[in-house]
Design an enzyme around this catalytic site. Structure first.
Site, mmCIF file in Angstrom:
data_model
loop_
_atom_site.group_PDB
_atom_site.id
_atom_site.type_symbol
_atom_site.label_atom_id
_atom_site.label_comp_id
_atom_site.label_asym_id
_atom_site.label_seq_id
_atom_site.Cartn_x
_atom_site.Cartn_y
_atom_site.Cartn_z
ATOM 1 N N HIS A 174 70.912 103.753 29.149
ATOM 2 C CA HIS A 174 72.140 103.764 29.947
ATOM 3 C C HIS A 174 71.779 104.363 31.296
ATOM 4 O O HIS A 174 71.150 105.420 31.364
ATOM 5 C CB HIS A 174 73.209 104.611 29.243
ATOM 6 C CG HIS A 174 74.582 104.382 29.775
ATOM 7 N ND1 HIS A 174 74.948 104.780 31.047
ATOM 8 C CD2 HIS A 174 75.673 103.800 29.229
ATOM 9 C CE1 HIS A 174 76.219 104.448 31.233
ATOM 10 N NE2 HIS A 174 76.686 103.852 30.156
ATOM 11 N N ARG A 180 72.689 96.832 32.258
ATOM 12 C CA ARG A 180 72.070 98.163 32.141
ATOM 13 C C ARG A 180 70.556 98.146 32.283
ATOM 14 O O ARG A 180 69.975 99.070 32.843
ATOM 15 C CB ARG A 180 72.417 98.752 30.774
ATOM 16 C CG ARG A 180 73.804 99.202 30.720
ATOM 17 C CD ARG A 180 74.165 99.764 29.376
ATOM 18 N NE ARG A 180 75.603 99.966 29.414
ATOM 19 C CZ ARG A 180 76.342 100.240 28.369
ATOM 20 N NH1 ARG A 180 75.783 100.366 27.184
ATOM 21 N NH2 ARG A 180 77.634 100.407 28.498
ATOM 22 N N HIS A 232 70.135 105.015 24.909
ATOM 23 C CA HIS A 232 71.571 104.964 24.599
ATOM 24 C C HIS A 232 71.892 104.123 23.373
ATOM 25 O O HIS A 232 72.733 104.492 22.576
ATOM 26 C CB HIS A 232 72.294 104.396 25.819
ATOM 27 C CG HIS A 232 73.779 104.279 25.666
ATOM 28 N ND1 HIS A 232 74.592 105.380 25.506
ATOM 29 C CD2 HIS A 232 74.606 103.189 25.656
ATOM 30 C CE1 HIS A 232 75.852 104.981 25.412
ATOM 31 N NE2 HIS A 232 75.893 103.665 25.467
ATOM 32 N N ARG A 278 72.006 94.858 25.133
ATOM 33 C CA ARG A 278 73.414 94.698 24.781
ATOM 34 C C ARG A 278 74.309 94.718 26.019
ATOM 35 O O ARG A 278 74.146 95.541 26.903
ATOM 36 C CB ARG A 278 73.841 95.831 23.839
ATOM 37 C CG ARG A 278 75.323 95.904 23.604
ATOM 38 C CD ARG A 278 75.679 96.902 22.549
ATOM 39 N NE ARG A 278 75.489 98.277 22.934
ATOM 40 C CZ ARG A 278 76.330 98.984 23.679
ATOM 41 N NH1 ARG A 278 77.422 98.410 24.177
ATOM 42 N NH2 ARG A 278 76.090 100.242 23.943
HETATM 43 C C1 SIN Z 1 79.930 103.486 28.552
HETATM 44 O O1 SIN Z 1 81.094 103.851 28.570
HETATM 45 O O2 SIN Z 1 79.265 103.309 29.568
HETATM 46 C C2 SIN Z 1 79.297 103.236 27.232
HETATM 47 C C3 SIN Z 1 79.926 102.113 26.538
HETATM 48 C C4 SIN Z 1 78.876 101.298 25.863
HETATM 49 O O3 SIN Z 1 77.873 101.855 25.403
HETATM 50 O O4 SIN Z 1 79.006 100.073 25.848
#
Ligand code: SIN
Length: 504
Positions: A237, A284, A345, A380
């Site tokens: 993330h 991401r 993440h 994802r």
């Molecule tokens: C986020 O709020 O950035 C995380 C949500 C996710 O992992 O899709």
């Protein structure tokens, strides 16, 4: 000996949703949920962003959501699974709302749809910036009121027992678990087991995942001979709050960028358009990689999230938890730049399952983050994970309703090794080994020139060191958890070859 028709391991959204659906449909079945700590201590409750669902068919469509998911997955998604998940999303959302979860609406009474990286439309339903917590609380309150569900907290499942039938099929017939409340290792007989044990972010130095995310389900399934796939695709993330050696790091939702925040470097300049035309709203993998390159080139430990140009009142209304967390450490996003780093993440791969969550063992299911369903591919799409959890919990529930009749209790236990040992619980020495493992996996994953042979050798040395910490006739729970981390780390190292696959 305890026995239950269905054992669910883990208490995040997928396990709880599965339990409620199945219990309501089949009051004749006993369902037991075991979770290694308090039931609310899950990745789910930390999910901030929300659930991606197409609700506005005038501006959005299933086709667009499917296209965004496939693009984010970079050619490795299973298109049929992507279609199934996205087309089912409105129904599953409705069920979740019927169970009490609430999502924000705008002044016109329409869903207040958020935007996140890789999405071509606003389509994220959210409960302020604590969507996961809202869902977890509502589902847990139903679980505790459902007669045929037993919820056992502080119960750590440590090994799955399997049996080969006369027809040469392998069945999962029960599990050993550690009952922390009574300091005892016990065995439970089952007709089916559902793993919903989450991911393995704790293998990395920087992670948004809580301490429980140690890859337990992956390791147990692998030891039982189940196929594990795509573990090389760990998602980073881009915007975890940089706070030195803290683990886990606090997540700053991608929804903040969807709300208009910028990512800037040490000179306070935006730089993401150099990497992707979507800038801050690229997926991401792209944003995390760009940040890592920027940090390397500038020799700085972080970049910044810049929220200073955003409407303050509106920001606070949408992100109360993030604002409160920042304020508590003396950061005020309306006037300060917020230091951020990419952090491990989400595990995109995992236990290989079919469209019903069935693993390569017929009465062993895997749902949620621990499963590799084919939805995510290499990366994802934001806010597709809670959705996947709901859809696969539904699919598994429907499937088990039909298949469970074929599975009877069997009391043959092939793993008698836990019965006579002393149980110890000294975590301290393992914390040092855990840090070494995190350092190893983090640098292995980030390297352009991975030496998997050397990495495996180091894992072996860590294993020896861990084994030296215990006597032959004792078992320690931290050893079991650490062994799970080592097993998962080895799988990642093996699956990382030969392609260079890291996201960051
Ligand atoms: C986020 O709020 O950035 C995380 C949500 C996710 O992992 O899709």
């Amino acid at each position: 000996m305890p026995k239950t028709d269905i054992l669910i391991v883990g208490s995040g959204i997928s396990g709880l949703f599965f339990a409620i659906k199945t219990a309501r449909k089949r009051p004749d079945l006993s369902i037991c949920i075991m979770t290694k700590e308090m039931a609310s201590n899950t990745n789910t409750q930390l999910a901030q962003g929300g659930i991606a669902v197409v609700t506005n068919h005038l501006k959005d469509s299933f086709e667009q959501h499917i296209k965004d998911t496939l693009k984010s997955g970079a050619g490795l998604c299973d298109e049929e699974i992507v279609k199934m998940v996205i087309q089912q999303a409105p129904e599953r959302l409705e069920e979740l709302i019927e169970l009490g979860a609430s999502f924000d609406k705008n002044q016109e009474g329409q869903w207040d749809l958020g935007l996140e990286g890789g999405h071509s439309q606003h389509r994220i339903l959210h409960h302020k910036d604590s969507s996961g917590l809202e869902i977890e609380k509502k589902l847990l309150s139903i679980i505790t009121q459902t007669a045929n569900i037993e919820l056992l907290e502080n119960h750590q499942v440590i090994e799955l027992n399997t049996e080969t039938t006369k027809r040469n099929e392998v069945n999962c017939t029960g599990a050993f678990f550690y009952d922390k409340n009574n300091n005892a290792i016990k065995y439970i007989l089952t007709r089916a087991i559902v793993l919903s044990t989450g991911g393995c972010g704790q293998l990395f130095e920087n992670t948004t995942n809580p301490a429980i995310a140690t890859g337990d389900g992956i390791a147990m399934a692998a030891r039982a001979g189940v196929e594990i796939e795509d573990m090389q695709y760990m998602q980073f993330h881009p915007t975890a709050l940089s706070s030195g050696n803290k683990n886990p790091l606090f997540l700053i939702s991608e929804a903040v960028r969807g709300f208009g925040a910028y990512i800037v470097n040490y000179e306070h300049k935006r730089f993401l358009f150099k990497y992707d035309l979507r800038g801050e709203l690229a997926t991401r993998d792209i944003v995390s990689r760009a940040i890592s390159i920027e940090m390397l080139e500038t020799q700085k430990k972080h970049v910044y999230l810049d929220c200073r140009h955003l409407d303050q009142a509106d920001f606070f209304k949408h992100f109360p938890s993030i604002s409160a967390h920042c304020n508590a450490i003396g950061l005020y996003p309306e006037k300060d730049l917020v230091p951020i780093v990419p952090a491990a993440h989400y595990q995109c791969g995992g236990i290989k399952v079919d469209r019903n969550g069935v693993t390569t063992i017929k009465n062993l299911y895997a749902i949620g983050e621990c499963a590799r369903t084919g939805l995510h591919g290499k990366n994802r799409l934001a806010s597709n994970s809670l959705l996947e959890a709901l859809v696969f919990a539904h699919q598994a529930s429907k499937n088990i309703d039909k298949t469970i009749a074929a599975f009877i209790f069997s009391s043959k236990i092939l793993l008698p090794k836990f019965s006579t040992v002393n149980i110890k619980n000294n975590y301290e020495p393992y914390l040092i080994l855990k840090k070494e493992l995190q350092k190893l996996i983090t640098s292995f994953y980030a390297s352009n020139d991975r030496d998997s042979h050397l990495a495996m050798l180091k894992i072996k040395m860590l294993k020896n060191e861990a084994e030296n910490l215990i006597d032959r006739n004792e078992i320690t729970i931290p050893f079991i958890e650490f062994s799970n981390m080592l097993t998962t780390a080895l799988i990642i190292i093996k699956q990382c070859q030969p392609e260079k696959t890291h996201s960051c």
